[in-house]
Design an enzyme around this catalytic site. Sequence first.
Site, PDB file in Angstrom:
ATOM      1  N   TYR A 167       1.072  -1.160   0.171  1.00  0.00           N
ATOM      2  CA  TYR A 167       0.030  -0.038   0.065  1.00  0.00           C
ATOM      3  C   TYR A 167       0.787   1.278   0.124  1.00  0.00           C
ATOM      4  CZ  TYR A 167      -4.039   3.061   0.785  1.00  0.00           C
ATOM      5  OH  TYR A 167      -4.852   4.362   0.536  1.00  0.00           O
TER       6      TYR A 167
ATOM      7  N   PHE B 108      -6.079  21.781 -25.109  1.00  0.00           N
ATOM      8  CA  PHE B 108      -6.343  20.335 -25.253  1.00  0.00           C
ATOM      9  C   PHE B 108      -7.561  20.177 -24.119  1.00  0.00           C
ATOM     10  CE2 PHE B 108      -6.443  15.914 -23.816  1.00  0.00           C
ATOM     11  CZ  PHE B 108      -6.538  15.328 -25.257  1.00  0.00           C
ATOM     12  N   THR B 109      -8.488  19.208 -24.732  1.00  0.00           N
ATOM     13  CA  THR B 109      -9.891  18.926 -24.087  1.00  0.00           C
ATOM     14  C   THR B 109      -9.997  19.106 -22.635  1.00  0.00           C
ATOM     15  OG1 THR B 109      -9.618  16.861 -24.512  1.00  0.00           O
ATOM     16  CG2 THR B 109     -11.108  18.018 -25.977  1.00  0.00           C
TER      17      THR B 109
ATOM     18  N   ASP C 128       2.867  20.185 -20.864  1.00  0.00           N
ATOM     19  CA  ASP C 128       2.193  19.012 -21.174  1.00  0.00           C
ATOM     20  C   ASP C 128       3.156  18.122 -22.004  1.00  0.00           C
ATOM     21  OD1 ASP C 128       0.576  17.054 -22.132  1.00  0.00           O
ATOM     22  OD2 ASP C 128      -1.122  18.294 -22.389  1.00  0.00           O
TER      23      ASP C 128
ATOM     24  N   LYS D 110       0.606   7.620 -23.795  1.00  0.00           N
ATOM     25  CA  LYS D 110       1.394   7.962 -24.987  1.00  0.00           C
ATOM     26  C   LYS D 110       2.724   7.628 -25.077  1.00  0.00           C
ATOM     27  CE  LYS D 110      -2.654  10.505 -25.203  1.00  0.00           C
ATOM     28  NZ  LYS D 110      -3.387  11.550 -24.253  1.00  0.00           N
TER      29      LYS D 110
ATOM     30  N   ARG E 226     -13.014  14.589 -36.582  1.00  0.00           N
ATOM     31  CA  ARG E 226     -12.551  15.989 -35.744  1.00  0.00           C
ATOM     32  C   ARG E 226     -12.927  17.274 -36.577  1.00  0.00           C
ATOM     33  NH1 ARG E 226     -12.584  14.613 -31.201  1.00  0.00           N
ATOM     34  NH2 ARG E 226     -11.146  14.005 -29.845  1.00  0.00           N
TER      35      ARG E 226
ATOM     36  N   PHE F   5     -19.761  13.760 -29.967  1.00  0.00           N
ATOM     37  CA  PHE F   5     -18.882  12.857 -30.758  1.00  0.00           C
ATOM     38  C   PHE F   5     -18.846  11.582 -30.362  1.00  0.00           C
ATOM     39  CE2 PHE F   5     -14.915  12.919 -28.549  1.00  0.00           C
ATOM     40  CZ  PHE F   5     -14.766  14.073 -27.910  1.00  0.00           C
TER      41      PHE F   5
END
Length: 457
Positions: free
Chosen positions: A72, A124-125, A215, A258, A382, A448
């Site tokens: 833990y 970015f979203t 980012d 990514k 998109r 979307f």
Amino acid sequence: MKKYIAEPFKIKAVEPIAMTTKQQRIAAIKEAGYNTFLLKSKDVYIDLLTDSGTSAMSDNQWAGLMIGDEAYAGSKNFYNLEAAVRNVYGFKYVVPTHQGRGAENLLSQIMIKKGDYVPGNMYFTTTRLHQELNGGTFVDVIIDEAHNSELEVPFKGDVDLNKFQRLIDQVGPEKIPYICVAVTVNLAGGQPVSMKNLKEVKELASKYGIKIMFDATRCVENAFYIKEREDGYQDKSIAAILKEMMSYADGCTMSGKKDCLVNIGGFLAMNDEDLYLQASQLVVVYEGMPSYGGLAGRDMEAMARGIYESIDEDYIKHRIYQVRYLGDRLIENGVPVVRPIGGHAVFLDAKKFLPHVPQDNFPAQALAAELYIHSGVRSMERGIVSAGRDKEGKNYYPKLELVRLTIPRRVYTYSHMDVVAEACIDLYQQRDSIKGLKITYEPPVLRFFTSRFEPLE
Ligand SMILES: *Cc1c(COP(=O)(O)O)cnc(C)c1O
């Protein structure tokens, strides 16, 4: 003939994929309401929906799963992750999170006060949403060229220093807790930022005491472009370039799904001890103990190993070249795509592909559905569907109406890229027969993902 590099890996385990008939695909897309997000993955041949969490792990990463230490607190895998982040990125402190948006949540809550402004090189979203949820306003400070799909600019992700300076003058530096610099810029098509620009941003921000947070989601891909395109970096290693890039930041958020080559994971990293203390207090509320942050020990181990693998020169060269190979084949055959080809995806320009389909009839959505029917390749819209509606309920009409072909890392071969290219070229030759769509169901937000459509008569 241009030179591409063959796969710097061989295949040890195989995952069979469905070879479907056109009849089956017509039925499947109809059932999915002509929305590729609603297709079942078992019906997809080559899945280019996203590069997020879809990487193939190496034998070394799979071996790492077996030494997961599921304590833990104080798991040894956390210390391996911490060492990887220190060695490869150069940040002192790391707080693991379940994925990138977990890190964005922590950073935004700690640093943004109501009424603050957060400049960034295109939004970015999830990043923007967390900034807004904490009372901040996102301000786009990317160079104008980034909004033009045809301009061939080597570093289309650069921050426009005049725009940044103007914001500082307008609102005052005390209202700007940090600038968020994305390396590379996802929504501009995976476009990189130059080292020169990172240095200049650092200089300007430091003058006013504004912090710089990257980012870092696709930072290794960015490092490759610097090596390839920027004077003075050709003979430097990707590892050295990446370290230098990171030296201009105070910290970063990272989606491990990514560039860290894992299926799940992320982290927030920083040099500032006080920020680290606050993050390690807050992570307990949303993710878990600071030594696991919502991840199993084995997942931290896979990410630590993925971080080292991602800076392998041959790996990253192949990664970028494979995406470029697909883009080059389309360009050679006159298929309209966004240029230059970015790091993680090739974007079809649906407005140019289907000039006879008005934007109200969802050209990119229609093209993505046709591409699936034709070849079993899954892509993503998109364009106007993704852009959604404004507060009055009117459609946004985005300038770019695109179909994204996103390449997962280490998953597909050049032969798969040929299948994709040939399908797009075929469709382009018979583009006149492709009709638009009409909407039959639409959810109130993020339409979307779940909207349904029908072909126009
Ligand atoms: C994917 C992504 C994120 C969010 O990361 P998740 O792991 O999906 O939460 C943030 N920024 C960029 C540029 C991304 O591509």
